[in-house]
Design a protein around this motif. Structure first.
Motif, PDB file in Angstrom:
ATOM      1  N   GLY A 182       0.744  -1.260  -0.095  1.00 53.37           N
ATOM      2  CA  GLY A 182      -0.011   0.037   0.013  1.00 53.37           C
ATOM      3  C   GLY A 182       0.967   1.214  -0.100  1.00 53.37           C
ATOM      4  N   LEU A 183       0.537   2.190  -0.718  1.00 53.89           N
ATOM      5  CA  LEU A 183       1.255   3.549  -0.998  1.00 53.89           C
ATOM      6  C   LEU A 183       0.518   4.529  -0.234  1.00 53.89           C
ATOM      7  CD1 LEU A 183       1.998   3.108  -5.024  1.00 53.89           C
ATOM      8  CD2 LEU A 183       3.418   2.224  -2.815  1.00 53.89           C
ATOM      9  N   ASP A 193      -4.046  -8.531   2.288  1.00 53.11           N
ATOM     10  CA  ASP A 193      -5.466  -8.250   1.796  1.00 53.11           C
ATOM     11  C   ASP A 193      -5.742  -7.024   1.788  1.00 53.11           C
ATOM     12  OD1 ASP A 193      -8.345  -7.939   1.645  1.00 53.11           O
ATOM     13  OD2 ASP A 193      -8.654 -10.102   2.120  1.00 53.11           O
ATOM     14  N   VAL A 194      -5.989  -6.294   0.790  1.00 52.79           N
ATOM     15  CA  VAL A 194      -6.264  -4.806   0.592  1.00 52.79           C
ATOM     16  C   VAL A 194      -7.196  -4.322   1.692  1.00 52.79           C
ATOM     17  CG1 VAL A 194      -8.396  -5.063  -0.819  1.00 52.79           C
ATOM     18  CG2 VAL A 194      -6.743  -2.901  -1.013  1.00 52.79           C
ATOM     19  N   SER A 195      -8.140  -5.149   2.406  1.00 48.43           N
ATOM     20  CA  SER A 195      -9.013  -4.751   3.356  1.00 48.43           C
ATOM     21  C   SER A 195      -8.346  -4.048   4.724  1.00 48.43           C
ATOM     22  CB  SER A 195     -10.099  -5.827   3.818  1.00 48.43           C
ATOM     23  OG  SER A 195      -9.112  -6.801   4.309  1.00 48.43           O
ATOM     24  N   ALA A 196      -7.022  -4.809   4.917  1.00 49.68           N
ATOM     25  CA  ALA A 196      -6.411  -4.127   5.991  1.00 49.68           C
ATOM     26  C   ALA A 196      -5.853  -3.040   5.690  1.00 49.68           C
ATOM     27  CB  ALA A 196      -5.298  -5.154   6.255  1.00 49.68           C
ATOM     28  N   LEU A 197      -5.663  -2.429   4.750  1.00 51.94           N
ATOM     29  CA  LEU A 197      -5.120  -1.023   4.628  1.00 51.94           C
ATOM     30  C   LEU A 197      -6.095   0.031   4.078  1.00 51.94           C
ATOM     31  CD1 LEU A 197      -2.049  -2.425   2.428  1.00 51.94           C
ATOM     32  CD2 LEU A 197      -2.378  -2.006   4.586  1.00 51.94           C
ATOM     33  N   LEU A 198      -7.279  -0.175   4.050  1.00 49.35           N
ATOM     34  CA  LEU A 198      -8.229   0.701   3.465  1.00 49.35           C
ATOM     35  C   LEU A 198      -8.421   1.948   4.453  1.00 49.35           C
ATOM     36  CD1 LEU A 198     -11.324  -1.563   2.362  1.00 49.35           C
ATOM     37  CD2 LEU A 198      -9.383  -0.397   0.965  1.00 49.35           C
ATOM     38  N   ALA A 199      -8.149   1.984   5.744  1.00 54.13           N
ATOM     39  CA  ALA A 199      -8.026   3.344   6.532  1.00 54.13           C
ATOM     40  C   ALA A 199      -6.989   4.161   6.375  1.00 54.13           C
ATOM     41  CB  ALA A 199      -8.137   2.505   7.894  1.00 54.13           C
ATOM     42  N   ALA A 200      -6.058   3.280   5.657  1.00 54.00           N
ATOM     43  CA  ALA A 200      -4.437   4.128   5.582  1.00 54.00           C
ATOM     44  C   ALA A 200      -4.480   4.551   4.149  1.00 54.00           C
ATOM     45  CB  ALA A 200      -3.452   3.451   5.818  1.00 54.00           C
ATOM     46  N   ARG A 202      -5.779   3.591  -0.515  1.00 56.97           N
ATOM     47  CA  ARG A 202      -6.400   2.758  -1.464  1.00 56.97           C
ATOM     48  C   ARG A 202      -5.692   2.567  -2.599  1.00 56.97           C
ATOM     49  NH1 ARG A 202     -11.697   2.057  -0.841  1.00 56.97           N
ATOM     50  NH2 ARG A 202     -12.671   3.029   0.572  1.00 56.97           N
ATOM     51  N   ARG A 203      -4.161   3.039  -2.553  1.00 57.66           N
ATOM     52  CA  ARG A 203      -3.427   2.835  -3.731  1.00 57.66           C
ATOM     53  C   ARG A 203      -2.601   1.539  -3.377  1.00 57.66           C
ATOM     54  NH1 ARG A 203       0.536   6.906  -3.956  1.00 57.66           N
ATOM     55  NH2 ARG A 203       0.616   6.441  -6.271  1.00 57.66           N
ATOM     56  N   VAL A 204      -2.362   0.679  -4.084  1.00 51.22           N
ATOM     57  CA  VAL A 204      -2.013  -0.613  -4.004  1.00 51.22           C
ATOM     58  C   VAL A 204      -1.144  -1.142  -5.138  1.00 51.22           C
ATOM     59  CG1 VAL A 204      -3.616  -1.262  -2.202  1.00 51.22           C
ATOM     60  CG2 VAL A 204      -4.081  -1.959  -4.481  1.00 51.22           C
ATOM     61  N   ILE A 205       0.026  -1.959  -4.804  1.00 49.27           N
ATOM     62  CA  ILE A 205       0.635  -2.592  -5.826  1.00 49.27           C
ATOM     63  C   ILE A 205       0.424  -4.284  -5.393  1.00 49.27           C
ATOM     64  CG2 ILE A 205       2.776  -3.176  -6.606  1.00 49.27           C
ATOM     65  CD1 ILE A 205       3.753  -0.189  -6.013  1.00 49.27           C
ATOM     66  N   ALA A 233       2.338  -2.028 -11.744  1.00 50.24           N
ATOM     67  CA  ALA A 233       1.169  -1.143 -11.717  1.00 50.24           C
ATOM     68  C   ALA A 233       0.525  -0.649 -10.213  1.00 50.24           C
ATOM     69  CB  ALA A 233       0.205  -1.699 -12.865  1.00 50.24           C
ATOM     70  N   VAL A 234       0.050   0.459 -10.230  1.00 47.69           N
ATOM     71  CA  VAL A 234      -0.624   1.045  -9.008  1.00 47.69           C
ATOM     72  C   VAL A 234      -2.084   0.842  -9.649  1.00 47.69           C
ATOM     73  CG1 VAL A 234      -0.989   2.771  -7.590  1.00 47.69           C
ATOM     74  CG2 VAL A 234       1.262   2.636  -8.560  1.00 47.69           C
ATOM     75  N   HIS A 235      -2.873   0.398  -8.535  1.00 49.95           N
ATOM     76  CA  HIS A 235      -3.964   0.090  -8.628  1.00 49.95           C
ATOM     77  C   HIS A 235      -4.858   0.886  -7.358  1.00 49.95           C
ATOM     78  CE1 HIS A 235      -3.832  -3.111 -11.582  1.00 49.95           C
ATOM     79  NE2 HIS A 235      -2.784  -3.526 -10.812  1.00 49.95           N
ATOM     80  N   VAL A 236      -6.077   1.453  -7.811  1.00 48.83           N
ATOM     81  CA  VAL A 236      -6.860   2.071  -6.841  1.00 48.83           C
ATOM     82  C   VAL A 236      -8.061   1.125  -6.347  1.00 48.83           C
ATOM     83  CG1 VAL A 236      -8.207   4.158  -6.048  1.00 48.83           C
ATOM     84  CG2 VAL A 236      -6.192   4.453  -7.504  1.00 48.83           C
TER      85      VAL A 236
END
Length: 609
Positions: A182-183, A193-200, A202-205, A233-236
């Motif tokens: 997560g960036l 899992d992206v759910s762990a980072l959503l509070a910090a 949304r930009r992920v690799i 690639a960076v995904h939102v």
């Protein structure tokens, strides 16, 4: 396994770690822990049980740090004990969290012991910690030490590593298990899992197989499996925090059962909007699908049962030979492969290791037409497949799959119709009728949900039972299998399912007054056969619980209880009949006082074999 989160920032990251672990609880786990760097030392807190217990310990110890890693563990090597919980530390210098299975851990453990390392746990993960420590002491380069360590590993892993004397660095690597970066602003993160980072952020690799990545506060450097710098690639992420919250529901499973009309509608909309065009499955789908000679479906658990329904549709409507196999069995046998078959993999998470490895095996045999039906964008299976159909179920938190299952059925039906059209077996009138049936499906599912009070009353009669049988025929035998799986998953009642015609070939010996028998009895061509099977049960004193259609013509009598779902939904009837068996399992589990969302011994994302 089961959940990883890590952070490197300019301020305290302990709250981020704990919050991330809470959002990973749905994956299933039995212990949790965090480790942070604090003034040149690794400080660690671990607890068996829930994240909340670990969180209390974190607050009591006043843990703080700007670099740290956290983990929720689902026991594989060694029991559920604090010494076996992650993170694992070597020499007070290196801390590691790990998902996956290291197959050669015994050999590496013996070698490390010969070097003087002392093991405090029974885990395979501690081997990784000591290996990294060994090479770090030799080179002084943490990135190089991790790369050297993973060269020795056989198996699957996703790891995050910190060192006491490297407050500006975290090293991560993956092979066979999901891991993403997560960036953030003057901060970077890692998670399974992206759910762990959503509070910090949304930009992920999404990391590829074999990637090793170095995280600092300002930069992310990725090296691929060949040792070359890689630009990922960076995904939102479009996952919403709301979807990860309970709202007014008591449990995520209840919430997700009731979200099915919307999940189905969202999944169906893309079909209605685009029509039955191969492009639904990707830009190159027409080329790949038009000449296939058959379909090989590979899946596990609930997804396997969805595949069984798909086989009925594909053979009866599209006229195409179809095999369905459990992925973990397929990958370990000598397959007589017809490379003109489509390889179709099903997975809610897109990270199911057995299914991923089965896909790799199929590709190694020469299969070029590969399609993944998945609920999580940019997960491993879709990235490894040449075609993909994303269901739109939204985040599924409950371990026992519900809305992912029914949206998989819609995806399979869509594939079936598309192949039928390509093969000249679907005229314009039939196409219109099938699409109209899809449009009405969410409404039929909502009607089935409205039966919840009646099903709840049935659950009272199941709550004190130890065993149950589920029966179905044809398209509905897989729904009986799914109903039995749901009941045993979350209520811990032993349940089995059989084709109703097989009852007299053995299972009938089990039937007595204490063995409730659930029957899926839609108003289709097999209804009279099912009624005969029901009489076999009644003649042995068995009590029947029948899910029938509104237009079925039989009623309740002594020992026969009937709940009527909406009018028969034709070939889409399995989707409608999945709802009552989900609700029966849910309410039975509630009455037995089990943990509905996190059943014992189970994990949501199964990233080990």
């Amino acid at each position: 396994m089961c959940g990883i989160v890590g952070a490197i920032a300019s301020g305290d990251i302990v709250h981020t770690l704990v919050d991330g672990l809470k959002r990973l609880e749905y994956r299933g786990y039995d212990s949790a822990g965090v480790a942070v760097l604090d003034q040149g030392e690794i400080k660690r807190v671990r607890r068996i049980g829930r994240v909340a217990e670990m969180e209390r310990a974190v607050k009591e110890t006043g843990l703080e740090g700007a670099v740290g890693i956290g983990h929720t563990r689902w026991a594989t090597h060694g029991g559920v004990t604090e010494p076996n919980a992650h993170p694992h530390i070597s020499g007070e210098l290196v801390a590691v969290v790990h998902n996956g299975i290291i197959e050669n851990h015994d050999e590496e453990r013996d070698w490390l012991k010969s070097l003087g390392y002392v093991f405090e746990s029974q885990t395979d993960t501690e081997v990784i910690a000591h290996l990294v420590h060994h090479y770090y002491k030799q080179t002084g380069d943490l990135f190089d030490a991790v790369r050297q360590a993973i060269k020795r590993l056989k198996g699957a892993y996703a790891i995050a590593v910190i060192a006491a004397d490297k407050p500006d660095q975290m090293i991560c690597a993956r092979m066979g298990c999901p891991l993403l970066v997560g960036l953030g602003e003057h901060a970077n993160y890692v998670a399974s899992d992206v759910s762990a980072l959503l509070a910090a952020t949304r930009r992920v690799i999404f990391l590829d197989e074999g990637d090793v990545v170095e995280l600092s506060r300002e930069a992310v450097k990725v090296i691929d499996k060949n040792g070359n710098a890689a630009d990922r690639a960076v995904h939102v992420s479009d996952v919403s925090l709301t979807s990860l919250e309970l709202g007014h529901f008591s449990h995520f499973m209840q919430k997700e059962i009731h979200e099915q009309p919307k999940a189905l509608s969202d999944t169906i909309d893309q079909v209605i909007e685009g029509g039955l065009d191969p492009s639904l499955f990707g830009e190159n789908a027409l080329q790949l699908l038009q000449d296939i000679e058959g379909v090989q479906i590979l899946a596990c658990g609930t997804s396997y049962y969805a595949g069984m329904v798909g086989k009925y549709w594909l053979e009866s409507i599209a006229g195409i030979p179809t095999n369905v196999e459990i992925a973990s069995e397929y990958r370990y046998r000598d397959v007589a492969a017809n490379t003109n078959y489509l390889i179709l993999t099903l997975s809610q998470s897109g990270e199911t290791l057995d299914t991923m490895e089965a896909l790799k095996y199929a590709i190694s045999l020469g299969h070029e037409a590969t399609l993944s039906i998945c609920n999580v964008r940019e997960s491993a299976l879709p990235r490894a497949s040449r075609m993909v159909f994303y269901t739109r179920a939204g985040a599924e938190i409950g371990v026992a799959s519900t809305k992912a299952f029914t949206t998989q059925l819609v995806a399979l039906f869509t594939l079936c119709l598309t192949l039928a059209k390509l093969r000249g077996r679907l005229d314009a009138k039939q196409e219109s009728e099938y699409l109209d049936a899809l449009r009405h499906l969410p409404g039929s599912v909502q009607h089935a949900l409205n039966l919840e009070p009646q099903i709840k009353a049935w659950a009272e009669r199941f709550a004190d039972k130890s065993h149950a049988l589920f029966l179905g025929r044809g398209l509905h035998y897989p729904i009986a299998l799914e109903g039995a799986l749901k009941l045993k998953e979350i209520s811990y009642i032993h349940a089995e399912a059989y084709p109703a015609g097989e009852l007299k070939h053995g299972p009938l010996a089990l039937v007595d007054a204490e063995m409730p028998v659930v029957v899926i009895a839609p108003n289709d061509s097999l209804l009279e056969k099912v009624k005969s099977n029901m009489q076999e049960v009644r003649a042995r004193g068995g009590e029947l619980f029948v899910f029938a259609d509104l237009d079925s013509h039989f009623g309740e009598q002594e020992g026969v209880h009937v709940i009527r779902t909406p009018r028969h939904a034709g070939v889409l009837s399995p989707v409608v009949h999945a709802i009552p068996v989900q609700l029966l399992a849910y309410h039975t589990a509630l009455m037995r006082g089990t943990d509905v969302d996190k059943p014992r011994n189970l994990a949501k994302s199964v990233t080990v074999e």
